[in-house]
Enzyme design. Sequence first.
Site, PDB file in Angstrom:
ATOM      1  N   GLU A 239       0.450  -1.314   0.231  1.00  0.00           N
ATOM      2  CA  GLU A 239      -0.159   0.008  -0.221  1.00  0.00           C
ATOM      3  C   GLU A 239       1.549   1.223  -0.226  1.00  0.00           C
ATOM      4  O   GLU A 239       0.662   2.015   0.807  1.00  0.00           O
ATOM      5  CB  GLU A 239      -0.753   0.194   0.744  1.00  0.00           C
TER       6      GLU A 239
ATOM      7  N   GLU B 190      -6.566 -10.391  -1.372  1.00  0.00           N
ATOM      8  CA  GLU B 190      -7.345 -10.704   0.394  1.00  0.00           C
ATOM      9  C   GLU B 190      -8.468 -10.500  -0.709  1.00  0.00           C
ATOM     10  O   GLU B 190      -9.681  -9.302   0.539  1.00  0.00           O
ATOM     11  CB  GLU B 190      -6.496  -8.527   0.860  1.00  0.00           C
TER      12      GLU B 190
HETATM   13  O1  G3I Z   1      -5.478  -8.955  18.598  1.00  0.00           O
HETATM   14  C1  G3I Z   1      -5.850  -7.273  19.551  1.00  0.00           C
HETATM   15  C2  G3I Z   1      -6.988  -8.042  20.390  1.00  0.00           C
HETATM   16  O2  G3I Z   1      -5.765  -8.510  21.543  1.00  0.00           O
HETATM   17  C3  G3I Z   1      -7.689  -6.406  21.512  1.00  0.00           C
HETATM   18  O3  G3I Z   1      -7.768  -6.707  21.957  1.00  0.00           O
HETATM   19  C4  G3I Z   1      -8.231  -5.926  19.764  1.00  0.00           C
HETATM   20  C5  G3I Z   1      -8.741  -4.534  20.580  1.00  0.00           C
HETATM   21  O4  G3I Z   1      -8.678  -3.527  19.739  1.00  0.00           O
HETATM   22  O5  G3I Z   1      -7.352  -5.194  18.937  1.00  0.00           O
HETATM   23  C6  G3I Z   1      -6.910  -6.850  18.424  1.00  0.00           C
HETATM   24  O6  G3I Z   1      -6.263  -6.571  17.458  1.00  0.00           O
HETATM   25  C7  G3I Z   1      -6.493  -5.874  16.506  1.00  0.00           C
HETATM   26  C8  G3I Z   1      -6.268  -7.116  15.446  1.00  0.00           C
HETATM   27  O7  G3I Z   1      -6.886  -6.775  14.115  1.00  0.00           O
HETATM   28  C9  G3I Z   1      -6.519  -8.170  15.611  1.00  0.00           C
HETATM   29  O8  G3I Z   1      -7.840  -8.189  15.065  1.00  0.00           O
HETATM   30  C10 G3I Z   1      -6.059  -4.223  16.053  1.00  0.00           C
HETATM   31  O9  G3I Z   1      -6.445  -3.985  16.659  1.00  0.00           O
HETATM   32  C11 G3I Z   1      -6.419  -4.145  14.089  1.00  0.00           C
HETATM   33  O10 G3I Z   1      -5.448  -2.930  14.234  1.00  0.00           O
HETATM   34  C12 G3I Z   1      -6.163  -4.908  13.429  1.00  0.00           C
HETATM   35  O11 G3I Z   1      -6.392  -5.246  12.455  1.00  0.00           O
HETATM   36  C13 G3I Z   1      -5.880  -5.336  11.316  1.00  0.00           C
HETATM   37  C14 G3I Z   1      -6.236  -4.570   9.993  1.00  0.00           C
HETATM   38  O12 G3I Z   1      -5.135  -5.069   8.975  1.00  0.00           O
HETATM   39  C15 G3I Z   1      -4.836  -3.453  10.778  1.00  0.00           C
HETATM   40  O13 G3I Z   1      -3.115  -4.306  10.862  1.00  0.00           O
HETATM   41  C16 G3I Z   1      -8.013  -7.046  10.304  1.00  0.00           C
HETATM   42  O14 G3I Z   1      -7.758  -8.147  11.451  1.00  0.00           O
HETATM   43  C17 G3I Z   1      -6.765  -7.195   9.280  1.00  0.00           C
HETATM   44  O15 G3I Z   1      -7.797  -7.753   7.977  1.00  0.00           O
HETATM   45  C18 G3I Z   1      -6.425  -5.856   7.928  1.00  0.00           C
HETATM   46  O16 G3I Z   1      -5.888  -6.384   7.467  1.00  0.00           O
HETATM   47  C19 G3I Z   1      -5.278  -5.894   6.123  1.00  0.00           C
HETATM   48  C20 G3I Z   1      -4.505  -5.751   5.428  1.00  0.00           C
HETATM   49  O17 G3I Z   1      -3.081  -5.820   5.923  1.00  0.00           O
HETATM   50  C21 G3I Z   1      -3.652  -5.242   4.154  1.00  0.00           C
HETATM   51  N1  G3I Z   1      -4.927  -4.961   3.316  1.00  0.00           N
HETATM   52  C22 G3I Z   1      -5.941  -4.478   3.956  1.00  0.00           C
HETATM   53  C23 G3I Z   1      -6.760  -5.258   5.197  1.00  0.00           C
HETATM   54  C24 G3I Z   1      -7.667  -4.319   5.775  1.00  0.00           C
HETATM   55  O18 G3I Z   1      -7.666  -3.293   6.588  1.00  0.00           O
END
Ligand code: G3I
Length: 371
Positions: A161, A274
Site C-alpha cells: 500500500e 485479500e
Molecule cells: O488482537 C488484538 C486484541 O488483543 C485487542 O484486544 C484488540 C483491541 O482493539 O485488538 C486486536 O488486534 C486487532 C487485530 O486486527 C486483530 O483483530 C487490531 O486492533 C486491528 O488493528 C487489526 O486489524 C487488522 C488490520 O489489517 C490492521 O493490521 C485486520 O485484522 C486485518 O484484516 C487488516 O488487514 C489489512 C491488510 O493487512 C492490508 N490490506 C488491508 C487489510 C484490511 O484492512
Amino acid sequence: MSMKRIVTVASLAVLLIGVAQCTAGPNVPALKDVFKDHFLIGGAPNRSVVTGRDPNAAAIAEKHFNTITPENDLKWQRIHPLPDRYNWEPADSFVAFGEKNEMFLVGHTLVWHSQTPRWVFQDEAGDPLTRDALLARMKDHITTVVGRYKGRIKGWDVVNEALNENGTLRDSPWLRIIGEGSEDKRYDFIEHAFRWAHEADPDAELYYNDYNLETSRAKCDGAMAIVKHLQSKGIRIDGVGIQLHGGLTYPSVEGLEYAITSLAATGVKVMITELDIRTQARGYRGADVGRVNRAGTDDPTAATAETQKKLAEKYAEIFSVLLKHEKDVTRVTFWGIYDGRSWIGGSPLLFDRDYQPKEAFFAVVKAAGQR
Ligand code: G3I
C-alpha cells in the site's frame, strides 16, 4: 415393525445422512480441487486458526485451501514490537500449520506505513531517524524476518500500500525519510526493500501489494510504474497483489480486467490477495482499517436472502473474470476464513458465522464448472 414403518424409518435415516453430509462436508467440493487446474486458492488465518483454538475454521482452511497468508502475525508491530524484541511464536505457528498441510505460504508484509511501531522511525531521543539509520533498520528487519523463514515462506508482500488513489506515492515516513523529498530517490525505499528481501531468500517470490487497483486506473498505473521502475534497475519483482476488497456493486468487470491485463503486460504474475465483498450498501470503499468502525461494519441485512443472492452474483462475476484471465492470475486468497472473524463485518466471505458454505460458495464452484 410393519413394512411401511420400516420403509419410513429407512427413508428418514437416508434423508438425515444426506443433510449431515451436506453441512458437514463430503458433498461440498474442496475449493482447491475445484480450482486445481486454474490457480492456487487460499485464505488468511489468524492466530486462533493456526493454533487450533478455532478447529472449525482450521477444518475449512485444511479442506479448501492450498495457500495461506497470515492476517496479522507477520506485520512489523506484531513480530518486531520493540527494537530488540522479535515475537516469533505466532508466525512460527502459522508456518507449522501451513507446512503440515503442504500449503504455499505467503508472508504479509515487510514494509508498510501502517501497523509499524513509531520507534521504527525515531532515534533514542524521539527525533526522526536519518535516512541511513532508517535504511539500516529496514535492512535488519527484512533480513531477520525473511531469513528466519527462508525456503519455507515462498512469497512475500515486500511493500504494501505505498500508493495514493491518484497513483502517486503515499506520504509515509518511509517516503519522507528515505525519499528525502527528491525525485530520484522517491522509489528508493521500495528498491531497497526488494533487494534485501531477495538477498535474504533468493528463491522467494517478491510482490508489491495494494488495494483499489481494480477500481482506480490511476492507482493501477502507479503500481505498473513501480514494477517498471524495479525492472529497469534489474531488481527482482515477481508479482503484484490486487487485494480486491470489493462490495456488492464493485469492482466493475472492466476495472478488474484492466488491472489484471495491464499489470500482467509488465511481465509479472498477478494475484488476488485479500478477496472479500462487503455487504454493507453504504460507507467507506477501501481497505484502511483506521476508517472502518464497529457501527460502519454493522450489517442487519447481511443474512437476508436478497443480500446473499447479490453476494453470490458478485462473487460469480468476479470468478468468471479471474477464470477468463487464468493464464495471468496465479493465486486467489480470501481475506479471512469465515464471516465470524472477518475484519469488515457483515457477510463478506464464502463461509457463514456457523462455518457453513453459503450461496456464494456454490456460485463460485459453479463458475469454475462453466469454464
Ligand atoms: O488482537 C488484538 C486484541 O488483543 C485487542 O484486544 C484488540 C483491541 O482493539 O485488538 C486486536 O488486534 C486487532 C487485530 O486486527 C486483530 O483483530 C487490531 O486492533 C486491528 O488493528 C487489526 O486489524 C487488522 C488490520 O489489517 C490492521 O493490521 C485486520 O485484522 C486485518 O484484516 C487488516 O488487514 C489489512 C491488510 O493487512 C492490508 N490490506 C488491508 C487489510 C484490511 O484492512
